[in-house]
Every structure is written in structure tokens, then in C-alpha cells.
Motif scaffolding. Structure first.
Motif, PDB file in Angstrom:
ATOM      1  N   PRO A   1       0.457  -1.133   0.084  1.00 25.44           N
ATOM      2  CA  PRO A   1       0.031   0.084  -0.213  1.00 25.44           C
ATOM      3  C   PRO A   1       0.754   1.103   0.235  1.00 25.44           C
ATOM      4  O   PRO A   1       0.510   2.557  -0.130  1.00 25.44           O
ATOM      5  N   LEU A   2       1.862   1.210   0.308  1.00 23.57           N
ATOM      6  CA  LEU A   2       2.945   2.343   0.806  1.00 23.57           C
ATOM      7  C   LEU A   2       3.858   2.573  -0.660  1.00 23.57           C
ATOM      8  O   LEU A   2       3.847   4.070  -1.011  1.00 23.57           O
ATOM      9  N   TYR A   3       3.298   1.759  -1.669  1.00 25.57           N
ATOM     10  CA  TYR A   3       4.395   2.136  -3.034  1.00 25.57           C
ATOM     11  C   TYR A   3       3.550   2.166  -3.340  1.00 25.57           C
ATOM     12  O   TYR A   3       3.623   3.615  -4.432  1.00 25.57           O
ATOM     13  N   ARG A   4       1.845   2.431  -3.828  1.00 31.23           N
ATOM     14  CA  ARG A   4       0.742   2.880  -4.226  1.00 31.23           C
ATOM     15  C   ARG A   4       0.222   4.699  -4.072  1.00 31.23           C
ATOM     16  O   ARG A   4       0.280   5.383  -4.028  1.00 31.23           O
ATOM     17  N   SER A   5       0.488   4.389  -2.578  1.00 30.56           N
ATOM     18  CA  SER A   5       1.137   5.687  -1.898  1.00 30.56           C
ATOM     19  C   SER A   5       1.128   6.548  -2.498  1.00 30.56           C
ATOM     20  O   SER A   5       0.796   7.822  -2.485  1.00 30.56           O
ATOM     21  N   ALA A   6       2.852   6.294  -2.207  1.00 31.65           N
ATOM     22  CA  ALA A   6       3.865   6.891  -3.236  1.00 31.65           C
ATOM     23  C   ALA A   6       3.832   6.983  -3.953  1.00 31.65           C
ATOM     24  O   ALA A   6       4.172   8.307  -4.487  1.00 31.65           O
ATOM     25  N   MET A   7       3.559   6.152  -5.001  1.00 32.06           N
ATOM     26  CA  MET A   7       3.207   7.139  -6.045  1.00 32.06           C
ATOM     27  C   MET A   7       1.997   8.248  -6.331  1.00 32.06           C
ATOM     28  O   MET A   7       2.854   9.101  -7.853  1.00 32.06           O
ATOM     29  N   ARG A   8       1.118   7.675  -5.784  1.00 30.88           N
ATOM     30  CA  ARG A   8      -0.345   8.908  -6.334  1.00 30.88           C
ATOM     31  C   ARG A   8       0.535  10.379  -5.567  1.00 30.88           C
ATOM     32  O   ARG A   8       0.408  11.359  -5.813  1.00 30.88           O
ATOM     33  N   VAL A   9       0.830  10.238  -4.421  1.00 28.32           N
ATOM     34  CA  VAL A   9       2.432  11.294  -3.978  1.00 28.32           C
ATOM     35  C   VAL A   9       3.140  12.313  -5.114  1.00 28.32           C
ATOM     36  O   VAL A   9       3.146  13.538  -5.823  1.00 28.32           O
ATOM     37  N   ILE A  10       3.956  11.598  -5.482  1.00 28.39           N
ATOM     38  CA  ILE A  10       4.695  12.053  -6.506  1.00 28.39           C
ATOM     39  C   ILE A  10       3.750  12.704  -7.704  1.00 28.39           C
ATOM     40  O   ILE A  10       4.136  13.611  -8.099  1.00 28.39           O
ATOM     41  N   GLY A  11       2.667  11.167  -8.636  1.00 29.84           N
ATOM     42  CA  GLY A  11       2.179  12.041  -9.506  1.00 29.84           C
ATOM     43  C   GLY A  11       1.036  13.850  -9.384  1.00 29.84           C
ATOM     44  O   GLY A  11       1.536  14.401  -9.943  1.00 29.84           O
ATOM     45  N   ALA A  12       0.911  13.432  -7.717  1.00 32.76           N
ATOM     46  CA  ALA A  12      -0.277  15.014  -7.983  1.00 32.76           C
ATOM     47  C   ALA A  12       0.908  15.779  -7.251  1.00 32.76           C
ATOM     48  O   ALA A  12       0.680  16.916  -7.784  1.00 32.76           O
ATOM     49  N   ALA A  13       2.764  15.744  -6.925  1.00 34.24           N
ATOM     50  CA  ALA A  13       3.272  16.756  -7.238  1.00 34.24           C
ATOM     51  C   ALA A  13       4.046  16.660  -8.552  1.00 34.24           C
ATOM     52  O   ALA A  13       3.958  18.289  -8.622  1.00 34.24           O
ATOM     53  N   HIS A  14       3.790  16.599  -9.841  1.00 33.56           N
ATOM     54  CA  HIS A  14       4.020  16.626 -10.966  1.00 33.56           C
ATOM     55  C   HIS A  14       2.545  17.710 -11.236  1.00 33.56           C
ATOM     56  O   HIS A  14       4.060  18.612 -12.317  1.00 33.56           O
ATOM     57  N   ALA A  15       1.909  17.132 -11.050  1.00 35.37           N
ATOM     58  CA  ALA A  15       0.334  17.202 -11.531  1.00 35.37           C
ATOM     59  C   ALA A  15       0.866  18.334 -11.036  1.00 35.37           C
ATOM     60  O   ALA A  15      -0.181  19.943 -11.894  1.00 35.37           O
ATOM     61  N   LEU A  16       1.033  19.504  -9.777  1.00 31.62           N
ATOM     62  CA  LEU A  16       0.841  20.660  -9.176  1.00 31.62           C
ATOM     63  C   LEU A  16       1.519  21.491 -10.158  1.00 31.62           C
ATOM     64  O   LEU A  16       1.549  22.588 -10.363  1.00 31.62           O
ATOM     65  N   ASP A  17       3.369  21.112 -10.301  1.00 26.66           N
ATOM     66  CA  ASP A  17       3.864  21.755 -10.380  1.00 26.66           C
ATOM     67  C   ASP A  17       3.395  22.384 -11.908  1.00 26.66           C
ATOM     68  O   ASP A  17       3.736  23.278 -12.564  1.00 26.66           O
ATOM     69  N   GLU A  18       2.903  20.914 -12.727  1.00 28.30           N
ATOM     70  CA  GLU A  18       2.762  21.380 -14.105  1.00 28.30           C
ATOM     71  C   GLU A  18       1.723  22.394 -14.596  1.00 28.30           C
ATOM     72  O   GLU A  18       1.287  23.355 -15.412  1.00 28.30           O
ATOM     73  N   VAL A  19       0.296  22.642 -13.475  1.00 28.43           N
ATOM     74  CA  VAL A  19      -0.731  23.215 -14.071  1.00 28.43           C
ATOM     75  C   VAL A  19      -0.689  24.963 -13.465  1.00 28.43           C
ATOM     76  O   VAL A  19      -0.224  25.873 -13.764  1.00 28.43           O
ATOM     77  N   HIS A  20       0.514  24.638 -12.257  1.00 25.68           N
ATOM     78  CA  HIS A  20       1.609  26.011 -12.184  1.00 25.68           C
ATOM     79  C   HIS A  20       1.940  26.815 -13.274  1.00 25.68           C
ATOM     80  O   HIS A  20       2.302  27.542 -13.279  1.00 25.68           O
ATOM     81  N   ASN A  21       2.759  25.894 -13.651  1.00 26.65           N
ATOM     82  CA  ASN A  21       3.525  26.404 -14.792  1.00 26.65           C
ATOM     83  C   ASN A  21       2.801  26.911 -15.737  1.00 26.65           C
ATOM     84  O   ASN A  21       3.065  27.921 -16.309  1.00 26.65           O
ATOM     85  N   ARG A  22       1.120  26.373 -16.123  1.00 28.18           N
ATOM     86  CA  ARG A  22       1.240  27.387 -17.215  1.00 28.18           C
ATOM     87  C   ARG A  22      -0.379  28.315 -15.991  1.00 28.18           C
ATOM     88  O   ARG A  22      -0.391  29.459 -17.198  1.00 28.18           O
ATOM     89  N   VAL A  23      -0.451  28.375 -15.266  1.00 32.93           N
ATOM     90  CA  VAL A  23      -0.802  29.885 -14.810  1.00 32.93           C
ATOM     91  C   VAL A  23       0.142  30.411 -14.502  1.00 32.93           C
ATOM     92  O   VAL A  23      -0.478  31.511 -15.196  1.00 32.93           O
ATOM     93  N   THR A  24       1.566  30.078 -14.723  1.00 31.36           N
ATOM     94  CA  THR A  24       2.502  31.602 -14.593  1.00 31.36           C
ATOM     95  C   THR A  24       2.349  32.065 -16.161  1.00 31.36           C
ATOM     96  O   THR A  24       2.763  33.454 -16.722  1.00 31.36           O
ATOM     97  N   ASP A  25       2.227  30.725 -16.934  1.00 34.79           N
ATOM     98  CA  ASP A  25       2.727  31.782 -18.541  1.00 34.79           C
ATOM     99  C   ASP A  25       1.423  32.148 -18.869  1.00 34.79           C
ATOM    100  O   ASP A  25       1.582  33.313 -19.535  1.00 34.79           O
TER     101      ASP A  25
END
Length: 275
Positions: A36-60
Motif C-alpha cells: 500500500p505504501l508504494y501505491r500511496s507514494a506513487m500518488r504523491v509523486i504524481g500529484a506533486a508533478h501535476a501541481l507543478d505542471e498546472v502552476h507553470n501553465r498559470v505562470t505563463d
């Protein structure tokens, strides 16, 4: 040291600060894919990069909107009509992206909370299965945040602050509280921001409010009452460990040796038949 910039990579920055890691993409490497911790860690990683990506779009999008407003700011009325026309499209787009950013941030905070709930307790590897009266027993205060100082959370926070470099901070997006360490280690137990807030309210920790709560964060230190509380916690742990040692003392090996040396009387076939 957090390698991610809060203004350029808010998602990975938040994960690194909250979980005390330096490389977010390696959060899952110590777990098996079926855990379960592997799957949970993957969700954290994915959510972190998703926020970074939309943040870049907001900045642009924000930069585009500002560029359209520059002629207006300079008083160039001829270009204002064009800028206004383009802004009718640019502003709604920016608003939609900001909504996406808010949702991405909420998903990241939720995924981090889920991951932390799955982590083993800091002292689970050393916890005895036998119960000793008085262990981890604290006066009840009927406060809604008593959970923040339950178990070992109070002592973990006090010891971390004693070591130095612990800061109370808030995220730029969402204004949520979190705790960061100057030199985080993967094995460091988590410090809940609610625990810090409770200890500050009780007068055990001092929070340097002369520093910014966003950057660099407000440095925490022990008050005299906090130092005394930490000494008491350590003394209690020593007494409990001694009690556990006494309660698990094996049977005297000498007595076992003596009993083993006594010859076992055997019943002869003759006496058996005589009965």
C-alpha cells in the motif's frame, strides 16, 4: 536542504518539505509494488508533478495577461483596444487555470496525508508487546487536539527542536502549516504541525515570529519549560525500559541447570508388571 523552488515547483517543494526528502521521485523505491505504501507514494509523486505542471501553465497565462496590459500601463490608447479584446480571452483562461491549480493542490495535500497515515509509528520497531502500567499515559485535558501530543509525538517534536534547524512554515498556496528541518533524513520521524502549535500554546516551544512564516520559516526553540518536559520524558522512558526489562527476565538459568542435572527415575519393567 530543499532542492525544489517554492515559486517554480510548489508541488515537489511541498512534498520534500513535509516528508523530509531531497528527491521526490525516489519516494517509492523502498517499497514493493504490491505494498500500500508504494501505491500511496506513487500518488504523491504524481500529484506533486501535476501541481507543478498546472502552476507553470498559470505562470505563463499570467505573463501573457500582463504583457497585454503593458500598453495600457504606458498610456498607449491605440493599443488598448487590441489588449482589451485579447484580455477577454486571456482572463477567463487564467481563471480556469487557477481553479485547476486549487484542485491540484487539494489532491496533493490529501495524497500526502494518506501516505503519512500509512507510515509506521516512529517507535514501532522498539515497542514491546507487553503493557506496562503508566506507559505513554498523560493527563487528559479533553481538548480537541489531544491527538497532536498523543503517544511519542510530543517527545519527537521536542527532541527535533533540541537538535536545531526546525522551522514552522506555511505553504504559499493554501496557507497550510507544515514543519521543515534544516538537514532532513529519510528515517527522521514526522513532526506534525499541529503538535508544534500545541507545544507553542503550552509554552514548551518558542516560535521566532520575527522571521517570515513562508520564507524562510519561523525557527523553533525550547523554552525552559520545554527543556524540563523533555528531561521528564526521557526519564520516564528510562524507567519504562527498566520495568520492561524486569518483566521479561528469563527463568534463572542456574535453576534450570540444577533441575536438568537431577536424574529421572525410571520405572523398571518388573515393577510395572507387578502393578
Amino acid at each position: 536542504m530543499n532542492p525544489y523552488g517554492a515559486n517554480t515547483h510548489p508541488g515537489t517543494h511541498l512534498v520534500a518539505e513535509t516528508l523530509g526528502i531531497s528527491e521526490v521521485s525516489t519516494l517509492n523505491i523502498t517499497y514493493r509494488p504490491d505494498e500500500p505504501l508504494y501505491r500511496s507514494a506513487m500518488r504523491v509523486i504524481g500529484a506533486a508533478h501535476a501541481l507543478d505542471e498546472v502552476h507553470n501553465r498559470v505562470t505563463d497565462a499570467a505573463k501573457d495577461a500582463l504583457r497585454l496590459l503593458e500598453p495600457v500601463g504606458r498610456g498607449e490608447l491605440g493599443g488598448a483596444r487590441v489588449s482589451y479584446a485579447l484580455l477577454r480571452t486571456a482572463v477567463p483562461k487564467l481563471g480556469d487555470l487557477l481553479d485547476q491549480q486549487g484542485r491540484a493542490y487539494g489532491q496533493l495535500v490529501e495524497s500526502i496525508a494518506d501516505y503519512r497515515r500509512l507510515l509506521p509509528a516512529p517507535d514501532s520497531a522498539h515497542r514491546s508487546t507487553k503493557k506496562v502500567p503508566g506507559l505513554d499515559k498523560k493527563p487528559t485535558s479533553d481538548r480537541d487536539d489531544d491527538w497532536a501530543v498523543a503517544g511519542q509525538r510530543r517527545r519527537v517534536a521536542l527532541e527535533a527542536v533540541e537538535a536545531g534547524g526546525v522551522r514552522f512554515r506555511r505553504t504559499a498556496i493554501g496557507d497550510d502549516p507544515y514543519v521543515s528541518r534544516e538537514k532532513p533524513q529519510r528515517q527522521d520521524p514526522a513532526i506534525w504541525p499541529q503538535t508544534v502549535q500545541r507545544l507553542v500554546a503550552e509554552g514548551l516551544l518558542r516560535q521566532d515570529t520575527s522571521e517570515g512564516v513562508y520564507q524562510p520559516g519561523q525557527l523553533l526553540s525550547l523554552t525552559p519549560q520545554g527543556e524540563a518536559a523533555l528531561r521528564d520524558a526521557r526519564a520516564t522512558t528510562t524507567r519504562v525500559s527498566a520495568a520492561l526489562g524486569r518483566s521479561t527476565t528469563p527463568t534463572d538459568s542456574g535453576a534450570l541447570a540444577d533441575s536438568a542435572a537431577v536424574p529421572v527415575a525410571r520405572t523398571s519393567p518388573t515393577s510395572s508388571r507387578s502393578r
